[in-house]
Write a protein that holds these residues in place. Sequence first.
Motif, PDB file in Angstrom:
ATOM      1  N   LEU A  52       0.830  -1.209   0.000  1.00 59.08           N
ATOM      2  CA  LEU A  52       0.000   0.000   0.000  1.00 59.08           C
ATOM      3  C   LEU A  52       0.866   1.260   0.000  1.00 59.08           C
ATOM      4  CD1 LEU A  52      -2.732  -1.066   2.594  1.00 59.08           C
ATOM      5  CD2 LEU A  52      -3.081  -0.710   0.155  1.00 59.08           C
ATOM      6  N   LYS A  62      -4.392   9.270  -3.119  1.00 58.56           N
ATOM      7  CA  LYS A  62      -5.053   8.108  -3.725  1.00 58.56           C
ATOM      8  C   LYS A  62      -4.086   6.937  -3.878  1.00 58.56           C
ATOM      9  CE  LYS A  62      -8.503  10.791  -6.290  1.00 58.56           C
ATOM     10  NZ  LYS A  62      -9.084  11.074  -7.626  1.00 58.56           N
ATOM     11  N   ASP A 119      -4.852   1.066  -7.103  1.00 61.64           N
ATOM     12  CA  ASP A 119      -5.395  -0.221  -6.678  1.00 61.64           C
ATOM     13  C   ASP A 119      -4.904  -1.384  -7.544  1.00 61.64           C
ATOM     14  OD1 ASP A 119      -6.814   0.843  -4.538  1.00 61.64           O
ATOM     15  OD2 ASP A 119      -8.538   1.333  -5.786  1.00 61.64           O
ATOM     16  N   MET A 179      -7.430  -8.705   2.256  1.00 60.64           N
ATOM     17  CA  MET A 179      -8.176  -7.585   1.687  1.00 60.64           C
ATOM     18  C   MET A 179      -8.925  -6.764   2.741  1.00 60.64           C
ATOM     19  SD  MET A 179      -7.057  -7.545  -1.227  1.00 60.64           S
ATOM     20  CE  MET A 179      -7.975  -6.083  -1.702  1.00 60.64           C
ATOM     21  N   PRO A 180      -9.621  -7.392   3.714  1.00 64.68           N
ATOM     22  CA  PRO A 180     -10.238  -6.571   4.769  1.00 64.68           C
ATOM     23  C   PRO A 180      -9.212  -5.736   5.523  1.00 64.68           C
ATOM     24  CG  PRO A 180     -11.153  -8.789   4.797  1.00 64.68           C
ATOM     25  CD  PRO A 180      -9.986  -8.815   3.842  1.00 64.68           C
ATOM     26  N   ALA A 203      -6.324  -4.652   4.293  1.00 66.04           N
ATOM     27  CA  ALA A 203      -5.877  -3.594   3.376  1.00 66.04           C
ATOM     28  C   ALA A 203      -6.892  -2.463   3.313  1.00 66.04           C
ATOM     29  CB  ALA A 203      -5.648  -4.180   1.981  1.00 66.04           C
ATOM     30  N   GLN A 204      -8.175  -2.809   3.274  1.00 65.35           N
ATOM     31  CA  GLN A 204      -9.219  -1.776   3.236  1.00 65.35           C
ATOM     32  C   GLN A 204      -9.217  -0.931   4.505  1.00 65.35           C
ATOM     33  OE1 GLN A 204     -11.107  -0.874   0.712  1.00 65.35           O
ATOM     34  NE2 GLN A 204     -10.218  -2.461  -0.588  1.00 65.35           N
ATOM     35  N   GLU A 205      -8.988  -1.568   5.638  1.00 59.61           N
ATOM     36  CA  GLU A 205      -8.951  -0.837   6.905  1.00 59.61           C
ATOM     37  C   GLU A 205      -7.778   0.148   6.934  1.00 59.61           C
ATOM     38  OE1 GLU A 205      -9.870   0.602  10.571  1.00 59.61           O
ATOM     39  OE2 GLU A 205     -11.091  -0.692   9.281  1.00 59.61           O
ATOM     40  N   LYS A 263      -6.328   1.495   4.325  1.00 62.38           N
ATOM     41  CA  LYS A 263      -6.634   2.555   3.358  1.00 62.38           C
ATOM     42  C   LYS A 263      -7.564   3.599   3.967  1.00 62.38           C
ATOM     43  CE  LYS A 263      -7.550   1.387  -0.932  1.00 62.38           C
ATOM     44  NZ  LYS A 263      -8.110   0.631  -2.081  1.00 62.38           N
ATOM     45  N   LYS A 264      -8.550   3.156   4.728  1.00 62.60           N
ATOM     46  CA  LYS A 264      -9.467   4.091   5.396  1.00 62.60           C
ATOM     47  C   LYS A 264      -8.707   4.992   6.362  1.00 62.60           C
ATOM     48  CE  LYS A 264     -13.618   1.167   5.238  1.00 62.60           C
ATOM     49  NZ  LYS A 264     -14.577   0.387   6.068  1.00 62.60           N
ATOM     50  N   ARG A 265      -7.778   4.400   7.118  1.00 61.85           N
ATOM     51  CA  ARG A 265      -7.006   5.187   8.082  1.00 61.85           C
ATOM     52  C   ARG A 265      -6.121   6.209   7.384  1.00 61.85           C
ATOM     53  NH1 ARG A 265      -4.779   0.550  12.341  1.00 61.85           N
ATOM     54  NH2 ARG A 265      -6.803  -0.346  12.882  1.00 61.85           N
TER      55      ARG A 265
END
Length: 410
Positions: free
Chosen positions: A297, A307, A310, A329-330, A332-334, A336-338
């Motif tokens: 990431l 940005k 992806d 993936m969950p 990684a998404q967390e 990215k949100k932070r």
Amino acid sequence: NHLTFFIYIHTAMFPKSEWPRSVRANGHLMLNGEKMSKSTGNTLSLRESCDRYGADATRLTLADSGDSIEDANFEESTANAAILHLYTLMEWITEAQKALQQLDVSPDQAVKVGDIALRPASSPLTTVDKIFNAEMDALTLASGADYNKTMYRDALKSGFYEFIKSREWYVNVTADTGMHPQLLRKYITRQVIQLCPITPHWAEHIWKTVVGNTSSIMDARWPADLPSEQDHSLLAVGEYIRKTVRSARDAEISLQKRSKKGGKSVSAGVDLTKPKALDMYVAHEFPAWQEDVIGALRANFDAATGKFDDKQVLAALGAKGMLKNKKVMPFAQEIKKRVVLTGAKAFDRAVDFNEPELLNELLEYLKRTLELSAVNVIDLASQGELGEAQIKAAESAVPGEPSFLIYNTE
């Protein structure tokens, strides 16, 4: 025409510094979610509301009705609740003020009046004290910004509801040791000033009759001892404590559900109706796969635009054969949100406080709030050999997120 002349008159009569900077438009005022209508009887005049709920409860409900261009909604249930909120807060401040007065007589002794427990005035500030102080500053900053933008519902949320919520948490955590009087005085002063624009009569009563000030609350000024910005480090520690308590409760609920279904686990045989203890496992290192995800990431994040690329992130994870791991993936998404919320510093997940030391400082609170007979903080960096159940429980621990093992003590 009205808005046109509004601009003309100001430009003609006032210097440029006093010209209008914005125009606020709003919709109609709804009553209990329905359009006001004489034919249906769904009406409430300002005088009727003041007679029924009082001026301050009416003002608070109007502030809570909404600030945007959408129709505001005056909820009578909110008005009734406002009366209770203001009365309850007045009673609490009255009791707190009595405790402070007793402490003034004996400043080197602990004081307890009703539910108000205070430490001696000379006692040093603990980590929890500093967290509460930082939360008060953050909420006062937010409330002041909301008032400046004439966003009264938001000001009410930060300066009243969340302010009370923070105080309730502080009272709960310090129930065994007592609050620091310096912070209690600060809370009372801030709370009254922050509510004054919305509930001036209530604020005047508390300011003069309860607290004992000789001047009017109208002469008080917005707090001048505010920091330039929030103390994000201390706020993060406060959130860590809350999150840890929630996670411990979730662990017990999960165990309870498994036992009802007859599931087997390393914690099988725990009777939650009997005295129980909790082991909290604290880790200092992250799993290697998480570090690999963060590396992918970080390498494909554009700080200028905020940005991620992806496609490149997926390619990097796929090249390492990590996409088969359902946790990747969950996670990684967390992350990215932070990063979106706090910037690139979110990539650095190392906690900037001593986790075992903090948890040991909170042992009495953790035992009381989780209804446990014992809580043990196990630092995996220095702990010796562990049993099978302990090893299994410790596997999911990462820095900032302890893992748990619940067992009976009898």
